[in-house]
Design an enzyme around this catalytic site. Structure first.
Site, short mmCIF file in Angstrom:
data_model
loop_
_atom_site.label_atom_id
_atom_site.label_comp_id
_atom_site.label_asym_id
_atom_site.label_seq_id
_atom_site.Cartn_x
_atom_site.Cartn_y
_atom_site.Cartn_z
N SER A 132 -29.92 -51.02 -1.94
CA SER A 132 -29.77 -51.69 -3.22
C SER A 132 -29.95 -50.72 -4.37
O SER A 132 -30.78 -49.80 -4.32
CB SER A 132 -30.80 -52.82 -3.34
OG SER A 132 -30.83 -53.35 -4.65
N TYR A 182 -24.59 -52.53 -8.85
CA TYR A 182 -24.36 -53.59 -9.83
C TYR A 182 -23.54 -53.03 -10.98
O TYR A 182 -23.68 -51.87 -11.35
CB TYR A 182 -25.69 -54.11 -10.38
CG TYR A 182 -26.49 -54.94 -9.41
CD1 TYR A 182 -26.09 -56.23 -9.06
CD2 TYR A 182 -27.66 -54.44 -8.86
CE1 TYR A 182 -26.83 -57.00 -8.18
CE2 TYR A 182 -28.42 -55.21 -7.97
CZ TYR A 182 -28.00 -56.48 -7.64
OH TYR A 182 -28.74 -57.23 -6.77
N THR A 185 -21.64 -55.57 -6.14
CA THR A 185 -22.04 -56.98 -6.24
C THR A 185 -21.40 -57.59 -7.48
O THR A 185 -21.62 -57.11 -8.59
CB THR A 185 -23.57 -57.11 -6.30
OG1 THR A 185 -24.12 -56.67 -5.05
CG2 THR A 185 -23.99 -58.55 -6.54
N LYS A 225 -19.03 -57.68 -2.95
CA LYS A 225 -20.06 -58.55 -2.40
C LYS A 225 -20.31 -59.73 -3.34
O LYS A 225 -20.61 -59.53 -4.51
CB LYS A 225 -21.36 -57.78 -2.18
CG LYS A 225 -22.46 -58.59 -1.52
CD LYS A 225 -23.72 -57.75 -1.31
CE LYS A 225 -24.78 -58.52 -0.55
NZ LYS A 225 -25.24 -59.73 -1.26
N HIS A 282 -25.45 -64.86 -2.73
CA HIS A 282 -26.62 -64.10 -3.17
C HIS A 282 -27.90 -64.71 -2.62
O HIS A 282 -28.94 -64.75 -3.28
CB HIS A 282 -26.68 -64.03 -4.70
CG HIS A 282 -27.23 -62.74 -5.23
ND1 HIS A 282 -26.43 -61.70 -5.64
CD2 HIS A 282 -28.49 -62.31 -5.39
CE1 HIS A 282 -27.19 -60.69 -6.06
NE2 HIS A 282 -28.45 -61.03 -5.91
#
Length: 382
Positions: free
Chosen positions: A107, A130, A156, A255, A279
């Site tokens: 992440s 992100y 994401t 995602k 999520h």
């Protein structure tokens, strides 16, 4: 400490080990947590066809995802703050994943930086990104990931702004700022002395390694909350993917796809894969579970894209269910986070062993000798 017999056992051990605000962060969903419950319940309610006399003496779980050979169609998905669940947690997790012949998608909001985790890995890892307003930060992260050999980027796309997670407010993670909030979290940490020593003291520094250069060297673990609120980009559209694709040299995966039309647009955008995901029930409460959304998406783009799924997977049996619904692989989230919090690297390794054994049994009893034979044919249809 006795060994857990399932991922749900590890959840209970994690609850007793972690400070309350950290357990609530990983365990909770948004609003009334309807989708969080659906993710688990919808998978559990999927009935499988038990078959007999099929010669399942040689079960093969291996597969290939995005050009990589994996021991089974499972990877550790991106989990923010996971480095706070065990000392340098992402490093422990990637070691367990690699020893099992699997991958980890790190992440952006990891405690350990991409560089630190890559140095501990046996092979280049996957990276999750992100989309934020600072395109320079995005470019720098992609260049770092590419330089470290990361073969696959997961963008994401279901977080133009964070969902309302009321349990985080009640626990003091997001609802208590300033000295009183710090005191509240410190008290919760002090009530977990084993964690406080192993992670709170020995696991420093408590910075988000990938974001620290933007936040500054004096930033703390929770400073990312304000950064997220001010920097996530709600203006992102499909056109922005062209820029990402031009900057990123490897495989590119979106995602957070939950609608067939968005899946079709993903295929048109030229990405390599998608992750069917809500999520973990942490964004828009009330949307369908990943399991419920998956079949229609697989019908729409199954021949065009590699489809992964996450959400509610707590066992190898759930992995088989997701594959039968149309996924080619599964990203684990809470399952590995609970195991990490409970027993560190050994917990993640044991959880993956459980998943493998459960998959093997489920495949044998549904008459599937290898992953490619898992299809909707093994499901009981009304």
């Amino acid at each position: 400490m006795r060994k857990a017999a399932s991922a749900l056992d590890y959840r209970e051990i994690a609850r007793r080990r972690l400070p309350h605000f950290l357990f609530e962060y990983i365990d909770s969903g948004s609003y009334d947590q309807v989708t969080l419950r659906r993710n688990v319940e919808d998978l559990a309610n999927i009935a499988l066809r038990q078959r007999v006399l099929r010669d399942v003496s040689n079960i093969d779980l291996s597969t290939s995802l995005f050009g990589e050979d994996l021991a089974m169609p499972v990877a550790l998905g991106p989990v923010g703050l996971s480095g706070m669940y065990a000392r340098r947690g992402e490093v422990q997790a990637v070691r367990a994943a690699n020893k099992a012949g699997l991958q980890l998608a790190l992440s952006t909001m990891s405690l350990c930086s991409l560089t630190e985790v890559s140095a501990a890995a046996q092979k280049p890892i996957w990276f999750q990104l992100y989309m934020v307003k600072d395109r320079g930060f995005i470019r720098d992260m992609m260049q770092t990931a590419a330089a470290l050999g990361c073969p696959t980027l997961f963008l994401t796309v279901d977080l133009p702004q964070p969902g309302s997670r009321y349990r985080d407010v009640r626990s003091g993670l997001t609802g208590a700022r300033g000295p009183m909030g710090q005191l509240r979290r410190f008290t919760q940490c002090a009530m977990r002395p084993a964690w406080a020593w192993d992670v709170g003291i020995r696991g420093r520094p408590h910075q988000l390694g990938n974001v620290a250069p933007v936040l500054g060297s004096d930033s703390g673990m929770l400073d990312f909350l304000g950064w997220i609120a001010g920097n996530f980009d709600p203006s992102i559209t499909w056109k922005d993917l062209d820029w990402i694709r031009a900057e990123w040299p490897g495989k590119f995966v979106l995602k957070g796809i939950l609608d067939p039309e968005d899946a079709r647009d993903s295929a048109k955008a030229g990405v390599d894969g998608i992750v069917v995901s809500n999520h973990g029930g942490r964004q828009l409460d009330g949307v369908p579970s990943s399991a419920a959304a998956l079949p229609a998406i697989a019908d729409a783009v199954g021949g065009d894209l590699t489809i992964l799924a996450d959400g509610g997977v707590r066992s190898g049996l759930d992995v088989v269910r997701m594959l039968a619904l149309g996924a080619q692989g599964v990203l684990l989230g809470r399952a590995w986070a609970y195991a990490l919090a409970a027993r560190g690297e050994a917990g993640v390794a044991h959880m993956l062993q459980l998943m493998q054994a459960e998959m093997r049994i489920a495949m044998a009893l549904t008459g599937c000798k290898n992953v490619s034979e898992i299809s909707r044919d093994i499901l009981v249809t009304p």
